[in-house]
Design a protein around this motif. Structure first.
Motif, PDB file in Angstrom:
ATOM      1  N   VAL A 167       5.625  51.951  63.480  1.00  0.00           N
ATOM      2  CA  VAL A 167       6.724  51.926  62.504  1.00  0.00           C
ATOM      3  C   VAL A 167       7.519  53.031  62.597  1.00  0.00           C
ATOM      4  O   VAL A 167       6.932  54.023  62.574  1.00  0.00           O
ATOM      5  CB  VAL A 167       6.288  51.624  61.270  1.00  0.00           C
ATOM      6  CG1 VAL A 167       7.442  51.333  60.291  1.00  0.00           C
ATOM      7  CG2 VAL A 167       5.322  50.240  61.260  1.00  0.00           C
ATOM      8  N   GLY A 168       8.864  52.855  62.801  1.00  0.00           N
ATOM      9  CA  GLY A 168       9.635  53.871  62.636  1.00  0.00           C
ATOM     10  C   GLY A 168      10.270  54.078  61.060  1.00  0.00           C
ATOM     11  O   GLY A 168      10.620  53.025  60.725  1.00  0.00           O
ATOM     12  N   HIS A 169      10.041  55.265  60.678  1.00  0.00           N
ATOM     13  CA  HIS A 169      10.778  55.451  59.144  1.00  0.00           C
ATOM     14  C   HIS A 169      11.970  56.381  59.206  1.00  0.00           C
ATOM     15  O   HIS A 169      12.106  57.319  59.902  1.00  0.00           O
ATOM     16  CB  HIS A 169       9.273  56.053  58.410  1.00  0.00           C
ATOM     17  CG  HIS A 169       8.053  55.179  58.294  1.00  0.00           C
ATOM     18  ND1 HIS A 169       7.932  54.159  57.253  1.00  0.00           N
ATOM     19  CD2 HIS A 169       7.107  55.296  59.097  1.00  0.00           C
ATOM     20  CE1 HIS A 169       6.918  53.686  57.575  1.00  0.00           C
ATOM     21  NE2 HIS A 169       6.313  54.197  58.456  1.00  0.00           N
ATOM     22  N   LEU A 170      12.796  56.050  58.404  1.00  0.00           N
ATOM     23  CA  LEU A 170      13.688  57.068  57.679  1.00  0.00           C
ATOM     24  C   LEU A 170      13.324  57.385  56.247  1.00  0.00           C
ATOM     25  O   LEU A 170      13.801  56.350  55.344  1.00  0.00           O
ATOM     26  CB  LEU A 170      15.047  56.674  58.003  1.00  0.00           C
ATOM     27  CG  LEU A 170      16.039  58.075  57.553  1.00  0.00           C
ATOM     28  CD1 LEU A 170      15.853  59.146  58.229  1.00  0.00           C
ATOM     29  CD2 LEU A 170      17.497  57.444  57.470  1.00  0.00           C
ATOM     30  N   PHE A 171      12.885  58.566  55.850  1.00  0.00           N
ATOM     31  CA  PHE A 171      12.339  58.588  54.239  1.00  0.00           C
ATOM     32  C   PHE A 171      13.505  59.321  53.609  1.00  0.00           C
ATOM     33  O   PHE A 171      13.984  60.258  53.996  1.00  0.00           O
ATOM     34  CB  PHE A 171      11.091  59.303  54.176  1.00  0.00           C
ATOM     35  CG  PHE A 171       9.775  58.934  54.972  1.00  0.00           C
ATOM     36  CD1 PHE A 171       9.419  57.541  54.438  1.00  0.00           C
ATOM     37  CD2 PHE A 171       9.195  59.631  55.931  1.00  0.00           C
ATOM     38  CE1 PHE A 171       8.120  57.110  55.028  1.00  0.00           C
ATOM     39  CE2 PHE A 171       7.981  59.223  56.410  1.00  0.00           C
ATOM     40  CZ  PHE A 171       7.424  57.895  55.937  1.00  0.00           C
ATOM     41  N   GLN A 172      13.988  58.755  52.430  1.00  0.00           N
ATOM     42  CA  GLN A 172      14.571  59.544  51.428  1.00  0.00           C
ATOM     43  C   GLN A 172      13.768  60.158  50.224  1.00  0.00           C
ATOM     44  O   GLN A 172      13.050  59.430  49.708  1.00  0.00           O
ATOM     45  CB  GLN A 172      15.485  58.570  50.713  1.00  0.00           C
ATOM     46  CG  GLN A 172      16.663  59.289  49.924  1.00  0.00           C
ATOM     47  CD  GLN A 172      17.645  58.073  49.204  1.00  0.00           C
ATOM     48  OE1 GLN A 172      17.310  56.970  49.341  1.00  0.00           O
ATOM     49  NE2 GLN A 172      18.705  58.615  48.648  1.00  0.00           N
ATOM     50  N   ILE A 173      13.947  61.389  49.893  1.00  0.00           N
ATOM     51  CA  ILE A 173      13.018  62.060  49.427  1.00  0.00           C
ATOM     52  C   ILE A 173      13.786  63.025  48.327  1.00  0.00           C
ATOM     53  O   ILE A 173      14.675  63.903  48.790  1.00  0.00           O
ATOM     54  CB  ILE A 173      12.029  63.084  50.397  1.00  0.00           C
ATOM     55  CG1 ILE A 173      11.531  62.248  51.446  1.00  0.00           C
ATOM     56  CG2 ILE A 173      11.045  64.160  49.560  1.00  0.00           C
ATOM     57  CD1 ILE A 173      10.811  63.170  52.460  1.00  0.00           C
ATOM     58  N   ASP A 174      13.327  63.108  47.111  1.00  0.00           N
ATOM     59  CA  ASP A 174      13.945  63.905  46.205  1.00  0.00           C
ATOM     60  C   ASP A 174      13.626  65.319  46.194  1.00  0.00           C
ATOM     61  O   ASP A 174      12.570  65.608  47.066  1.00  0.00           O
ATOM     62  CB  ASP A 174      13.616  63.251  44.690  1.00  0.00           C
ATOM     63  CG  ASP A 174      12.294  63.640  44.257  1.00  0.00           C
ATOM     64  OD1 ASP A 174      11.452  64.241  44.785  1.00  0.00           O
ATOM     65  OD2 ASP A 174      11.955  62.828  43.175  1.00  0.00           O
ATOM     66  N   ARG A 175      14.109  66.199  45.446  1.00  0.00           N
ATOM     67  CA  ARG A 175      13.931  67.647  45.688  1.00  0.00           C
ATOM     68  C   ARG A 175      12.441  68.116  45.282  1.00  0.00           C
ATOM     69  O   ARG A 175      12.029  69.309  45.778  1.00  0.00           O
ATOM     70  CB  ARG A 175      14.876  68.472  44.851  1.00  0.00           C
ATOM     71  CG  ARG A 175      14.673  68.190  43.327  1.00  0.00           C
ATOM     72  CD  ARG A 175      16.050  68.723  42.583  1.00  0.00           C
ATOM     73  NE  ARG A 175      15.833  70.239  42.669  1.00  0.00           N
ATOM     74  CZ  ARG A 175      17.010  71.208  41.968  1.00  0.00           C
ATOM     75  NH1 ARG A 175      17.807  70.526  41.340  1.00  0.00           N
ATOM     76  NH2 ARG A 175      16.804  72.450  42.401  1.00  0.00           N
ATOM     77  N   THR A 176      11.667  67.261  44.674  1.00  0.00           N
ATOM     78  CA  THR A 176      10.384  67.640  44.334  1.00  0.00           C
ATOM     79  C   THR A 176       9.364  66.933  45.163  1.00  0.00           C
ATOM     80  O   THR A 176       8.306  67.275  45.000  1.00  0.00           O
ATOM     81  CB  THR A 176       9.948  67.063  42.733  1.00  0.00           C
ATOM     82  OG1 THR A 176      10.102  65.758  42.802  1.00  0.00           O
ATOM     83  CG2 THR A 176      10.898  67.582  41.790  1.00  0.00           C
ATOM     84  N   GLY A 177       9.940  66.262  46.396  1.00  0.00           N
ATOM     85  CA  GLY A 177       8.920  65.922  47.322  1.00  0.00           C
ATOM     86  C   GLY A 177       8.317  64.483  47.096  1.00  0.00           C
ATOM     87  O   GLY A 177       7.640  63.889  47.840  1.00  0.00           O
ATOM     88  N   HIS A 178       9.093  63.793  46.217  1.00  0.00           N
ATOM     89  CA  HIS A 178       8.667  62.159  45.681  1.00  0.00           C
ATOM     90  C   HIS A 178       9.463  61.459  46.738  1.00  0.00           C
ATOM     91  O   HIS A 178      10.849  61.566  46.726  1.00  0.00           O
ATOM     92  CB  HIS A 178       8.910  61.992  44.255  1.00  0.00           C
ATOM     93  CG  HIS A 178       7.826  62.584  43.475  1.00  0.00           C
ATOM     94  ND1 HIS A 178       8.099  63.870  42.916  1.00  0.00           N
ATOM     95  CD2 HIS A 178       6.545  62.283  43.194  1.00  0.00           C
ATOM     96  CE1 HIS A 178       7.106  64.413  42.242  1.00  0.00           C
ATOM     97  NE2 HIS A 178       6.127  63.175  42.426  1.00  0.00           N
ATOM     98  N   LEU A 179       8.985  60.222  47.016  1.00  0.00           N
ATOM     99  CA  LEU A 179       9.758  59.090  48.006  1.00  0.00           C
ATOM    100  C   LEU A 179      10.635  58.323  47.117  1.00  0.00           C
ATOM    101  O   LEU A 179      10.215  57.902  46.178  1.00  0.00           O
ATOM    102  CB  LEU A 179       8.753  58.346  48.429  1.00  0.00           C
ATOM    103  CG  LEU A 179       9.218  57.285  49.623  1.00  0.00           C
ATOM    104  CD1 LEU A 179       9.947  57.667  50.691  1.00  0.00           C
ATOM    105  CD2 LEU A 179       7.953  56.133  50.005  1.00  0.00           C
ATOM    106  N   ILE A 180      11.896  58.187  47.440  1.00  0.00           N
ATOM    107  CA  ILE A 180      12.825  57.608  46.793  1.00  0.00           C
ATOM    108  C   ILE A 180      13.065  55.859  47.650  1.00  0.00           C
ATOM    109  O   ILE A 180      12.889  55.124  47.082  1.00  0.00           O
ATOM    110  CB  ILE A 180      14.389  58.260  46.751  1.00  0.00           C
ATOM    111  CG1 ILE A 180      14.343  59.330  45.972  1.00  0.00           C
ATOM    112  CG2 ILE A 180      15.211  57.103  46.130  1.00  0.00           C
ATOM    113  CD1 ILE A 180      15.489  60.393  46.333  1.00  0.00           C
TER     114      ILE A 180
END
Length: 298
Positions: free
Chosen positions: A82-95
């Motif tokens: 599976v290919g992913h594009l993660f969006q991550i906030d400044r604290t390292g949590h997944l959005i």
């Protein structure tokens, strides 16, 4: 796509960076030219990433939000992943988690941000294979397929000055150039300009446009005293002239994790500061940490 409860709220800073000024990228490229082996990079922060990241590949930062491409391998021999594009906030949590690719084409590579879109190549997990290149709206986390190509494209860059895309192959041994029309459509999908990489110092992992027809790439080379000996990993930064594919400036980055991984082993993002450069590095698989360093470079 899995979405957290915070996905409906995007930071004003992220939206304001759409249409980012080209001179910011040019400033970064110029400052890279001042780096040497003796440049002193100082740690300023670490950000633990709060979810399994699999095998990260590319990184862009928009405001306080990170976007990381990554490869999830289920059965490599069978071409299952599976290919992913993660969006991550400044604290390292997944959005958000945007899934990219199809079938055996599941390996995202190094990514670039042009002020409007994130460009992501996704390939089979093997050299000399095939790829799909996407552009992604980072606010909507929506991907649009731009073109397909019969080689493994491991990183891609959008030269917004010349309106061209530049790709690097597996191991960055080959460079490709595709002109774009006014609608971001490739005009020579099947017959791009193809050149061989004249440098054998690094295998590029992540690349960005650096203004003035330049490409900024980070990567790694593995050195062994004997064929079966332990690997020593040396990371580095290359600034490349897109007109002739030749390096303008090359410098090793003498930073490693406590486990011995070079900081440029996988994703990297560099940005100018008032006095130099700030680097964001994410070298580790699965349980990753974002390492932030700064260096004086004016």
């Amino acid at each position: 796509m899995s979405v957290s409860s915070s996905s409906i709220v995007l930071s004003a800073a992220m939206l304001a960076l759409h249409g980012v000024a080209a001179d910011t990228r040019s400033t970064l490229g110029d400052r890279v030219l001042t780096l040497t082996r003796e440049s002193s990079w100082k740690p300023v922060a670490t950000i633990p990433i709060g979810f399994r990241t699999f095998h990260p590949q590319g990184l862009v930062k928009i405001g306080d939000t990170f976007f990381v491409s990554s490869v999830e391998v289920r059965d490599r021999a069978a071409g299952d992943g599976v290919g992913h594009l993660f969006q991550i906030d400044r604290t390292g949590h997944l959005i958000n988690d945007l899934r990219l690719g199809e079938g055996a084409i599941y390996h995202p590579g190094g990514i670039d941000y042009d002020g409007t879109h994130i460009w992501v190549p996704v390939a089979e997990y093997r050299p000399d294979s095939r790829s799909i290149v996407y552009r992604v709206d980072p606010a909507a986390m929506k991907a649009t397929e731009v073109f397909r190509f019969p080689d493994h494209i491991g990183a891609i860059v959008h030269d917004t000055d010349e309106r061209t895309l530049h790709g690097v192959s597996w191991g960055s041994r080959r460079f490709y150039r595709w002109p774009l029309d006014g609608g971001d459509r490739v005009t020579n999908v099947t017959a791009p300009l193809r050149t061989l990489n004249p440098s054998h110092y690094l295998d590029y992992q992540d690349c960005k446009y650096a203004g003035m027809r330049r490409m900024l790439c980070t990567g790694v080379t593995e050195l062994r005293q004997t064929p079966n000996g332990p690997a020593f990993r040396l990371g580095g930064i290359d600034l490349i002239d897109l007109r002739d594919s030749r390096p303008i400036h090359q410098v090793p980055l003498l930073l490693w994790t406590t486990g011995g991984l070079d900081m440029t082993h996988n994703p990297a993002w560099l940005e100018p500061t008032p006095t130099g450069i700030r680097g964001y590095f994410m070298p580790e698989d699965d349980r990753s940490t974002m390492y932030v360093y700064e260096v004086d470079a004016k």
